[in-house]
Design a protein around this motif. Structure first.
Motif, PDB file in Angstrom:
ATOM      1  N   VAL A  67       4.077 -12.778  -9.058  1.00 39.79           N
ATOM      2  CA  VAL A  67       5.209 -11.855  -9.169  1.00 39.79           C
ATOM      3  C   VAL A  67       6.162 -11.963 -10.192  1.00 39.79           C
ATOM      4  O   VAL A  67       7.155 -11.124 -10.357  1.00 39.79           O
ATOM      5  CB  VAL A  67       5.929 -12.023  -7.796  1.00 39.79           C
ATOM      6  N   PHE A  71       9.259  -9.207  -9.652  1.00 38.39           N
ATOM      7  CA  PHE A  71      10.116  -9.026  -8.223  1.00 38.39           C
ATOM      8  C   PHE A  71      11.416  -9.918  -8.752  1.00 38.39           C
ATOM      9  O   PHE A  71      11.379 -10.929  -9.514  1.00 38.39           O
ATOM     10  CB  PHE A  71       9.392  -9.878  -7.378  1.00 38.39           C
ATOM     11  N   LEU A  86      11.192  -5.320  -5.608  1.00 34.99           N
ATOM     12  CA  LEU A  86       9.827  -5.242  -6.187  1.00 34.99           C
ATOM     13  C   LEU A  86       9.492  -4.044  -7.007  1.00 34.99           C
ATOM     14  O   LEU A  86       9.739  -2.880  -6.604  1.00 34.99           O
ATOM     15  CB  LEU A  86       9.101  -5.128  -4.938  1.00 34.99           C
ATOM     16  N   ASP A  93      -0.207  -6.097  -4.138  1.00 36.45           N
ATOM     17  CA  ASP A  93       1.016  -6.624  -3.352  1.00 36.45           C
ATOM     18  C   ASP A  93       1.231  -6.131  -2.017  1.00 36.45           C
ATOM     19  O   ASP A  93       1.987  -6.468  -1.286  1.00 36.45           O
ATOM     20  CB  ASP A  93       2.214  -6.081  -4.046  1.00 36.45           C
TER      21      ASP A  93
END
Length: 127
Positions: A67, A71, A86, A93
């Motif tokens: 991520v 993120f 996000l 995901d």
């Protein structure tokens, strides 16, 4: 005791964005400055995966490689609230996202060390 309550997740298309929040309720004297707050995710049948963690005190952050760059974890100590932004979401995901608290300054993504957990909120990303 500490109760963690996540905001509602949602369903988005690939490439979209969502913001999750997690409020700490019933915070007592054990809610410590040096705690770490993390986001995890889980798909049925899979192990719970650490996504990101932030230290309440100095704001140091650790992200999972999957991520990193997409993120962003943050916290508002005055509101006892944790956030996860996000971006550039991918179908992989898709998962139940849970917030958690570790009573010790460990800055770890290993679920074993976390003492308190939210109920989780579903994020679904369609292709």
């Amino acid at each position: 005791a500490v109760t963690l309550v996540e905001s509602e997740g949602g369903a988005v298309q690939a490439g979209g964005s969502l913001t999750l929040s997690c409020e700490a309720h019933e915070v007592d004297y054990k809610w410590g400055t040096y705690w770490c707050l993390g986001w995890f995710r889980q798909i049925p049948g899979n192990e719970r995966e650490g996504v990101a963690v932030i230290a309440r005190d100095d704001g140091k952050i650790l992200y999972a490689e999957s991520v990193k760059g997409r993120f962003t974890i943050s916290r508002d100590n005055a509101k006892n609230t944790l956030y996860l932004q996000l971006n550039s979401l991918k179908p992989e995901d898709t998962a139940m996202y849970l917030c958690a608290a570790d009573r010790t300054y460990r800055l770890t993504l290993h679920r074993f060390w976390y003492n308190y957990w939210g109920q989780g909120t579903q994020v679904t990303v369609s292709s």
